[in-house]
Design a protein around this motif. Sequence first.
Motif, short mmCIF file in Angstrom:
data_model
loop_
_atom_site.label_atom_id
_atom_site.label_comp_id
_atom_site.label_asym_id
_atom_site.label_seq_id
_atom_site.Cartn_x
_atom_site.Cartn_y
_atom_site.Cartn_z
N GLY A 131 0.83 -1.20 0.00
CA GLY A 131 0.00 0.00 0.00
C GLY A 131 0.86 1.25 0.00
N LEU A 132 2.04 1.15 0.63
CA LEU A 132 2.95 2.30 0.67
C LEU A 132 3.40 2.71 -0.73
CD1 LEU A 132 5.17 1.33 3.75
CD2 LEU A 132 3.24 2.91 3.68
N SER A 133 3.46 1.72 -1.64
CA SER A 133 3.80 2.03 -3.03
C SER A 133 2.79 2.99 -3.63
CB SER A 133 3.83 0.75 -3.88
OG SER A 133 4.91 -0.06 -3.51
N GLY A 134 1.52 2.71 -3.35
CA GLY A 134 0.45 3.57 -3.86
C GLY A 134 0.57 4.97 -3.29
N ILE A 135 0.81 5.06 -1.98
CA ILE A 135 0.93 6.37 -1.33
C ILE A 135 2.11 7.14 -1.92
CG2 ILE A 135 1.31 7.57 0.85
CD1 ILE A 135 -0.06 5.23 2.27
N ALA A 136 3.25 6.45 -2.07
CA ALA A 136 4.45 7.11 -2.59
C ALA A 136 4.22 7.63 -4.01
CB ALA A 136 5.64 6.14 -2.57
N ALA A 137 3.60 6.79 -4.85
CA ALA A 137 3.33 7.21 -6.23
C ALA A 137 2.40 8.41 -6.24
CB ALA A 137 2.72 6.05 -7.03
N GLY A 138 1.40 8.39 -5.35
CA GLY A 138 0.46 9.51 -5.26
C GLY A 138 1.14 10.80 -4.85
N VAL A 139 2.05 10.71 -3.88
CA VAL A 139 2.76 11.90 -3.41
C VAL A 139 3.62 12.47 -4.55
CG1 VAL A 139 4.54 12.74 -1.83
CG2 VAL A 139 2.72 11.25 -0.97
N CYS A 140 4.31 11.57 -5.28
CA CYS A 140 5.12 12.02 -6.42
C CYS A 140 4.24 12.75 -7.44
CB CYS A 140 5.79 10.84 -7.12
SG CYS A 140 7.12 10.12 -6.17
N ALA A 141 3.06 12.18 -7.70
CA ALA A 141 2.17 12.77 -8.70
C ALA A 141 1.71 14.16 -8.26
CB ALA A 141 0.95 11.87 -8.91
N LEU A 142 1.40 14.31 -6.98
CA LEU A 142 0.96 15.62 -6.48
C LEU A 142 2.10 16.63 -6.56
CD1 LEU A 142 -1.35 14.90 -3.40
CD2 LEU A 142 -1.97 15.57 -5.71
N GLY B 212 -8.06 20.63 -21.29
CA GLY B 212 -7.38 21.82 -20.80
C GLY B 212 -7.20 21.78 -19.30
N TYR B 213 -8.04 20.97 -18.65
CA TYR B 213 -7.93 20.84 -17.19
C TYR B 213 -7.25 19.52 -16.81
CZ TYR B 213 -10.99 24.85 -17.00
OH TYR B 213 -11.51 26.10 -17.15
N GLY B 214 -6.51 18.97 -17.77
CA GLY B 214 -5.86 17.67 -17.57
C GLY B 214 -5.03 17.60 -16.30
N LEU B 215 -4.37 18.70 -15.97
CA LEU B 215 -3.49 18.68 -14.80
C LEU B 215 -4.28 18.39 -13.52
CD1 LEU B 215 -0.57 19.04 -13.90
CD2 LEU B 215 -1.07 21.44 -13.51
N TYR B 216 -5.45 19.01 -13.41
CA TYR B 216 -6.29 18.77 -12.23
C TYR B 216 -6.72 17.30 -12.17
CZ TYR B 216 -6.68 23.81 -11.54
OH TYR B 216 -6.40 25.12 -11.31
N PHE B 217 -7.10 16.77 -13.35
CA PHE B 217 -7.53 15.38 -13.38
C PHE B 217 -6.37 14.42 -13.09
CE2 PHE B 217 -11.11 17.37 -15.38
CZ PHE B 217 -12.18 16.57 -15.02
N TRP B 218 -5.20 14.79 -13.58
CA TRP B 218 -4.01 13.98 -13.28
C TRP B 218 -3.74 13.97 -11.78
CZ3 TRP B 218 0.90 14.18 -16.79
CH2 TRP B 218 0.63 13.46 -17.98
N ALA B 219 -3.80 15.16 -11.18
CA ALA B 219 -3.54 15.27 -9.74
C ALA B 219 -4.55 14.43 -8.97
CB ALA B 219 -3.60 16.72 -9.30
N ALA B 220 -5.81 14.47 -9.41
CA ALA B 220 -6.86 13.70 -8.73
C ALA B 220 -6.64 12.20 -8.94
CB ALA B 220 -8.23 14.11 -9.25
#
Lengths: 220, 98
Positions: free
Chosen positions: A29-40, A187-195
């Motif tokens: 699960g930590l892999s998911g959290i780490a990937a999410g933090v990188c993405a943000l 045009g709002y791709g960045l927001y969707f990527w972050a989400a």
Amino acid sequence: MNEQQQSLHDLQHIKQMMERSSRFISLSGLSGIAAGVCALAGAWFANGVIEANGGPSGYRAVVVKTLEVDSLQDFMGHRLFQIAIYTFVAAFVFAFLFTYLRSKKNNVPVWGYTSRRLLINVSVPMVAGGIYLFRQMQFGNYGLIAPGCLIFYGLALVNASKYTLGEVRYLGYCQVLLGIINCWFVGYGLYFWAAGFGLLHIIYGSVMWYKYERNKKSEA
Amino acid sequence: MSLIGNLNKVFDSRIRLGIMSALVVNKEVNFNELKELLDITDGNLASHLKTLEESEFVKVQKGFIGRKSNTTYSITKAGEKAFKTHLTALEKMIGSMK
């Protein structure tokens, strides 16, 4: 009666063991959290670039302007594109690291039969999607790249869920859904990527860690 | 006809049943994978594997990955047959509930 119930439990146990043994269950699960933090973090940097090009007002117009490039080479050399690549690499490295550590702790080879099969099944939709999106970029359809990434990544997860923790399937559904909605908000791709790559990964990772890893840690 | 007669004594144990289930669907499984799957100690797993080995339901291949030993297990023809018979017996037991 008692023996019959016993038989029923035995059959359920057999079914469960057959299922679990053919999946790669060391995915942390930590892999998911780490990937999410990188993405943000990546999204934050990208947002900085966009803001520097015009500020928060008229966000969409700025993105469109930023992405107004003459050729694919220009786009590849673009700051936003580079940030995307760095983010992907960092997320991949950290995600791998935590799963590696977990499988090491469980004494299961990371490169076993189950993980190999998982990787192949993730790769098929991802590689096909990657090639398709690359062609889209060559035709200058930059607006559909972000939704495309989410959709293909989601499909890869749905496909992969048969070979790892089954919950991955729901993460996949959410990514696909987000990608489809994004198709109508170009045009709002960045927001969707972050989400999608950020928030959803962190939520998924936290739930998985809480469900499968928290107890083991306190026992050890 | 005795229904219980078809249930194999070797599979009385949940752990041995679990080992067999994993081996039926996988060509081979190594010791550590079985340990993670069943969530038991080395000694416990080893003794159950020994029982299955002695019944000739399971065969062992000892090998190395680098310097680390890698012991993998796979099911024998006899094991497969015994497991299937056991499954059928379990189903019949449940069927007789009605």
